[in-house]
Design a protein around this motif. Structure first.
Motif, PDB file in Angstrom:
ATOM      1  N   ASN A   1      13.889  62.405 -61.406  1.00  0.00           N
ATOM      2  CA  ASN A   1      13.966  60.786 -61.773  1.00  0.00           C
ATOM      3  C   ASN A   1      15.324  60.812 -62.456  1.00  0.00           C
ATOM      4  O   ASN A   1      15.374  60.802 -63.647  1.00  0.00           O
ATOM      5  CB  ASN A   1      12.612  60.647 -62.595  1.00  0.00           C
ATOM      6  N   ILE A   2      16.480  60.816 -61.828  1.00  0.00           N
ATOM      7  CA  ILE A   2      17.852  60.817 -62.140  1.00  0.00           C
ATOM      8  C   ILE A   2      18.093  59.438 -63.006  1.00  0.00           C
ATOM      9  O   ILE A   2      18.648  59.672 -64.227  1.00  0.00           O
ATOM     10  CB  ILE A   2      18.963  61.157 -60.971  1.00  0.00           C
ATOM     11  N   ALA A   3      17.705  58.585 -62.406  1.00  0.00           N
ATOM     12  CA  ALA A   3      17.891  57.220 -62.991  1.00  0.00           C
ATOM     13  C   ALA A   3      17.158  56.858 -64.464  1.00  0.00           C
ATOM     14  O   ALA A   3      17.875  56.558 -65.339  1.00  0.00           O
ATOM     15  CB  ALA A   3      17.433  55.900 -62.084  1.00  0.00           C
TER      16      ALA A   3
ATOM     17  N   LYS B   1      25.647  59.498 -63.923  1.00  0.00           N
ATOM     18  CA  LYS B   1      24.206  59.578 -63.250  1.00  0.00           C
ATOM     19  C   LYS B   1      24.159  58.056 -62.770  1.00  0.00           C
ATOM     20  O   LYS B   1      23.421  58.000 -61.618  1.00  0.00           O
ATOM     21  CB  LYS B   1      23.188  60.014 -64.432  1.00  0.00           C
ATOM     22  N   PHE B   2      24.489  57.240 -63.387  1.00  0.00           N
ATOM     23  CA  PHE B   2      24.270  55.725 -62.915  1.00  0.00           C
ATOM     24  C   PHE B   2      25.191  55.685 -61.781  1.00  0.00           C
ATOM     25  O   PHE B   2      24.766  54.738 -60.884  1.00  0.00           O
ATOM     26  CB  PHE B   2      24.267  54.786 -64.008  1.00  0.00           C
TER      27      PHE B   2
ATOM     28  N   GLN C   1      26.063  58.079 -59.615  1.00  0.00           N
ATOM     29  CA  GLN C   1      25.177  58.855 -58.522  1.00  0.00           C
ATOM     30  C   GLN C   1      24.113  57.988 -57.732  1.00  0.00           C
ATOM     31  O   GLN C   1      23.855  57.867 -56.703  1.00  0.00           O
ATOM     32  CB  GLN C   1      24.799  59.868 -58.905  1.00  0.00           C
ATOM     33  N   THR C   2      23.294  57.135 -58.900  1.00  0.00           N
ATOM     34  CA  THR C   2      22.236  56.537 -58.214  1.00  0.00           C
ATOM     35  C   THR C   2      22.452  55.293 -58.083  1.00  0.00           C
ATOM     36  O   THR C   2      21.656  54.185 -57.363  1.00  0.00           O
ATOM     37  CB  THR C   2      21.016  56.273 -59.415  1.00  0.00           C
TER      38      THR C   2
ATOM     39  N   ASP D   1      23.834  52.221 -59.447  1.00  0.00           N
ATOM     40  CA  ASP D   1      23.432  51.111 -60.276  1.00  0.00           C
ATOM     41  C   ASP D   1      24.578  50.830 -61.216  1.00  0.00           C
ATOM     42  O   ASP D   1      24.732  51.183 -62.499  1.00  0.00           O
ATOM     43  CB  ASP D   1      22.267  51.634 -61.458  1.00  0.00           C
TER      44      ASP D   1
END
Length: 201
Positions: free
Chosen positions: A134-136, A168-169, A171-172, A174
């Motif tokens: 759950n990266i986000a 990370k954001f 990458q996802t 967002d």
């Protein structure tokens, strides 16, 4: 719903549904700002879940009571309820729920100025989320961890967590949250006159 449930034969299933309805009523009352009435509904929900041995329902209601206590500004009660929920979800081996509670416990500890404990709670939440992929969710916890580190007078660690959250954001996919993390990082960097150009970027 509760009125109909009261008219039915009180099987275990009907009682469990009544407990769920009381919990939903608590949620609605919380959203309406009727905190005292919400507490009554949640407490009734918890009582029913205990009677019907619905462990998950009881754990979820304890979590809701913790969130209600946060809204009321009762941090001691919020921390107690979150710890109860955490213990229950851990025993049921529900890592996703456990990670959510760790995060909320971190929020309560942060509000209470107990930054070392908040850091520990956020780290555990992020660790579980990372393990689950759950990266986000992990990125969101990184952002909270950065804010706590900043409050605790650890700008270097705060910077590292803001940068992790930004990456990370990104990458996802967002951009909204990525932008928020970048803005928070800029606020942190501008406190150092030697890093104003970096803050501007």
């Amino acid at each position: 719903g509760l009125a109909v449930a009261k008219k039915l034969k009180q099987s275990n299933g009907v009682r469990r549904q009544t407990g769920n309805l009381q919990g939903e009523l608590g949620n609605a009352l919380t959203d309406a700002g009727e905190f005292a009435e919400a507490r009554v509904a949640y407490e009734e929900s918890l009582k029913i879940h205990k009677k019907t041995e619905d462990r998950r329902g009881a754990a979820a209601t304890r979590f809701q009571l913790g969130t209600l206590a946060m809204l009321e500004g009762d941090l001691k009660e919020a921390i107690r309820r979150y710890r109860e929920a955490l213990d229950a979800f851990r025993r049921m081996n529900e890592p996703g729920s456990e990670a959510t509670v760790w995060h909320q416990l971190g929020n309560a500890l942060d509000e209470a100025g107990r930054w070392e404990e908040a850091e520990s709670a956020y780290r555990e939440s992020a660790r579980i989320k990372e393990k689950m992929g759950n990266i986000a969710g992990a990125a969101n916890t990184y952002g909270n961890l950065a804010v706590t580190m900043e409050k605790a007078g650890k700008p270097g660690e705060a910077e590292a967590w803001y940068r992790q959250a930004m990456e990370k954001f990104r990458q996802t996919g967002d951009p909204g949250r990525q932008s928020m993390a970048a803005s928070n990082l800029a606020d942190l960097l501008q406190n150092d006159p030697a890093r104003l150009d970096e803050a501007q970027k």
